[in-house]
Design a protein around this motif. Structure first.
Motif, short mmCIF file in Angstrom:
data_model
loop_
_atom_site.label_atom_id
_atom_site.label_comp_id
_atom_site.label_asym_id
_atom_site.label_seq_id
_atom_site.Cartn_x
_atom_site.Cartn_y
_atom_site.Cartn_z
N THR A 74 -55.86 -50.11 113.41
CA THR A 74 -55.96 -50.08 114.88
C THR A 74 -55.27 -51.27 115.52
O THR A 74 -54.52 -51.13 116.50
CB THR A 74 -57.44 -50.05 115.30
OG1 THR A 74 -58.09 -48.97 114.63
CG2 THR A 74 -57.56 -49.87 116.80
N TYR A 75 -55.48 -52.47 114.97
CA TYR A 75 -54.90 -53.68 115.56
C TYR A 75 -53.37 -53.60 115.59
O TYR A 75 -52.74 -53.97 116.57
CB TYR A 75 -55.35 -54.91 114.77
CG TYR A 75 -54.72 -56.20 115.24
CD1 TYR A 75 -55.23 -56.89 116.34
CD2 TYR A 75 -53.59 -56.73 114.59
CE1 TYR A 75 -54.63 -58.07 116.78
CE2 TYR A 75 -53.00 -57.89 115.02
CZ TYR A 75 -53.53 -58.56 116.12
OH TYR A 75 -52.94 -59.73 116.55
N ILE A 76 -52.79 -53.07 114.50
CA ILE A 76 -51.32 -52.98 114.42
C ILE A 76 -50.81 -51.84 115.29
O ILE A 76 -49.80 -51.98 115.99
CB ILE A 76 -50.89 -52.78 112.95
CG1 ILE A 76 -51.28 -54.01 112.12
CG2 ILE A 76 -49.38 -52.54 112.85
CD1 ILE A 76 -51.03 -53.84 110.64
N ASN A 77 -51.51 -50.72 115.30
CA ASN A 77 -51.04 -49.55 116.04
C ASN A 77 -51.08 -49.78 117.55
O ASN A 77 -50.29 -49.18 118.30
CB ASN A 77 -51.89 -48.33 115.68
CG ASN A 77 -51.25 -47.04 116.10
OD1 ASN A 77 -50.03 -46.90 116.08
ND2 ASN A 77 -52.06 -46.09 116.52
N GLU A 78 -51.98 -50.63 118.01
CA GLU A 78 -52.07 -50.89 119.45
C GLU A 78 -50.90 -51.74 119.95
O GLU A 78 -50.63 -51.75 121.15
CB GLU A 78 -53.39 -51.63 119.76
CG GLU A 78 -54.61 -50.72 119.66
CD GLU A 78 -55.90 -51.49 119.87
OE1 GLU A 78 -55.83 -52.75 119.93
OE2 GLU A 78 -56.96 -50.85 119.99
N ARG A 79 -50.25 -52.43 119.07
CA ARG A 79 -49.12 -53.27 119.45
C ARG A 79 -47.82 -52.56 119.13
O ARG A 79 -47.48 -52.39 117.95
CB ARG A 79 -49.19 -54.62 118.75
CG ARG A 79 -50.25 -55.52 119.37
CD ARG A 79 -50.87 -56.49 118.39
NE ARG A 79 -51.87 -57.30 119.07
CZ ARG A 79 -53.12 -56.89 119.32
NH1 ARG A 79 -53.49 -55.68 118.94
NH2 ARG A 79 -53.98 -57.70 119.94
N LYS A 80 -47.14 -52.16 120.17
CA LYS A 80 -45.93 -51.35 120.02
C LYS A 80 -44.87 -52.12 119.23
O LYS A 80 -44.68 -53.32 119.43
CB LYS A 80 -45.39 -50.99 121.40
CG LYS A 80 -44.37 -49.86 121.38
CD LYS A 80 -43.96 -49.48 122.79
CE LYS A 80 -42.97 -48.33 122.75
NZ LYS A 80 -42.55 -47.95 124.11
N LYS A 81 -44.22 -51.44 118.33
CA LYS A 81 -43.14 -51.94 117.48
C LYS A 81 -43.61 -52.85 116.35
O LYS A 81 -42.82 -53.20 115.48
CB LYS A 81 -42.07 -52.68 118.30
CG LYS A 81 -41.29 -51.78 119.25
CD LYS A 81 -40.11 -52.53 119.86
CE LYS A 81 -39.28 -51.61 120.74
NZ LYS A 81 -38.14 -52.29 121.35
N LEU A 82 -44.89 -53.27 116.37
CA LEU A 82 -45.35 -54.15 115.29
C LEU A 82 -45.41 -53.39 113.96
O LEU A 82 -45.04 -53.94 112.91
CB LEU A 82 -46.74 -54.71 115.63
CG LEU A 82 -47.33 -55.68 114.59
CD1 LEU A 82 -46.41 -56.86 114.37
CD2 LEU A 82 -48.72 -56.14 115.02
#
Length: 392
Positions: A80-88
């Protein structure tokens, strides 16, 4: 006095002029075709040198793209933490694939390449011993068969065996020198490799932007219907080519590892070198395992004919396992070609481009087949539409 032009006479005069001028031009081109081809080749060579980092970068990006896509969709988007940040998730996927690639290259250079070089060096040193064993075997065979001085068969075989060992020695020395020189002069190509890695990073990061920009350009200069067809064809060709190359590479890697384990269990000398040859040649459909198995059997034969027999059975069993189970599991019907056309593609590719042609002949021929099928379908649709219009 007004001149009157005879149009018919003028037309025949032009035809006659063309009939004289065109053969002259044709023969002039033939006379200078060597210099023309040399100039064209020089121009292409210069362009290739200038664009080599971009070509290499595009190739790296194309090969790594399936791995990036897998990590992006199957792993990082689930966090979730990574998916919420676009392009990360894209950035982390690329970094992960690059880390795996560089780790594999490092392990290859540290553990595999030096051992293969040592195996080749040892085989070169033992070639005179192999030559003496072959001569002794021929002499014994000649005496047992009672063929002394009969048509000079033994002398003919002995002479050819000596030539074969000389050629083998030259080939192995060439391979060894290239391995050593490639390691010693790796710094000369490090800049191009780093540039290619950087270019491939940006290609993978902005692949959607490249795709959208290319489609906009095509729609500006071509009909929408043509662009749609080209996009669909490109998607199918990419899936076909990528699935074959990546799937076949994975399949060959697994076969090479299994071969290495099996040869070690049997106590076969030069197991790493022989399994590497079998793994690499396995990229060639049908013929590859047998091509790679021949040097393995021959080299083992000089140490122990019994072991060579077991190696033959092992390679045949490995080929059957790959053809009946492993290959279909990984590749499926990735190219959609019948066995006859696969053999045709391998033979023609080998004649045109050597070993590389044998590797790439099947996917390239499958893409050509795809183009031909699309053209046939379009032509049949046009005929069908024309027939309907005529009936109406």
């Amino acid at each position: 006095m007004k001149i009157r032009w005879d149009k018919q006479y003028l037309k025949y005069s032009l035809y006659a002029s063309f009939a004289v001028i065109l053969p002259i031009l044709f023969f002039q081109v033939l006379d200078n075709i060597g210099s023309l081809l040399a100039n064209i080749s020089g121009s292409f060579s210069w362009i290739r040198r200038v664009l080599s980092p971009f070509i290499m970068g595009g190739f790296i990006a194309y090969i790594l793209n399936p791995g990036v896509r897998w990590f992006e969709k199957k792993l990082y988007r689930e966090v979730t933490y990574i998916n919420e940040r676009k392009k990360l998730h894209r950035f982390l996927s690329i970094i992960t694939v690059y880390a795996i690639l560089l780790g594999l290259i490092t392990m290859l250079l540290i553990f595999v390449v030096p051992q293969i070089a040592n195996n080749i060096r040892e085989i070169i040193q033992r070639l005179p011993e192999y030559d003496r064993s072959t001569r002794k075997w021929i002499a014994n065979w000649e005496n047992d068969m009672g063929l002394n001085n009969l048509y000079n068969i033994a002398e003919y075989i002995e002479k050819n065996s000596r030539d074969i060992f000389d050629i083998a020695s030259q080939v192995l020395e060439y391979l060894l020198n290239n391995i050593v020189s490639s390691i010693m002069t790796v710094t000369s190509g490090i800049l191009n490799f780093l540039l290619a890695m950087i270019i491939s990073f940006y290609m993978l990061s902005d692949k959607e932007a490249f795709k959208v920009g290319s489609e906009k350009f095509l729609r500006a200069v071509m009909k929408d219907e043509t662009v749609d067809r080209a996009r669909d064809f490109g998607r199918e060709a990419d899936e076909l080519f990528g699935k074959f190359i990546i799937g076949k590479s994975l399949d060959s890697f697994i076969i090479g590892v299994l071969c290495f384990i099996g040869l070690n269990i049997m106590g076969i000398r030069y197991s790493l070198l022989l399994s590497s040859i079998i793994g690499i040649t396995n990229m060639i459909p049908y013929f590859g395992p047998f091509i790679g198995g021949v040097p393995a059997v021959i080299i083992t034969f000089f140490d122990s004919p019994i072991k060579a027999f077991w190696v033959t059975l092992f390679v045949l069993a490995l080929q059957q396992f790959d053809g009946l189970f492993l290959g279909p599991k990984i590749l499926g019907d990735s190219v959609g070609l019948r066995p006859f056309w696969i053999v045709f593609a391998i033979v023609v590719g080998g004649k045109l481009a050597g070993v590389l042609g044998m590797f790439l002949g099947v996917p390239i021929f499958a893409i050509i087949r795809l183009v031909v099928l699309r053209l046939i379908d379009q032509q049949l649709e046009r005929k069908k539409e024309k027939k309907l219009n005529n009936t109406l």
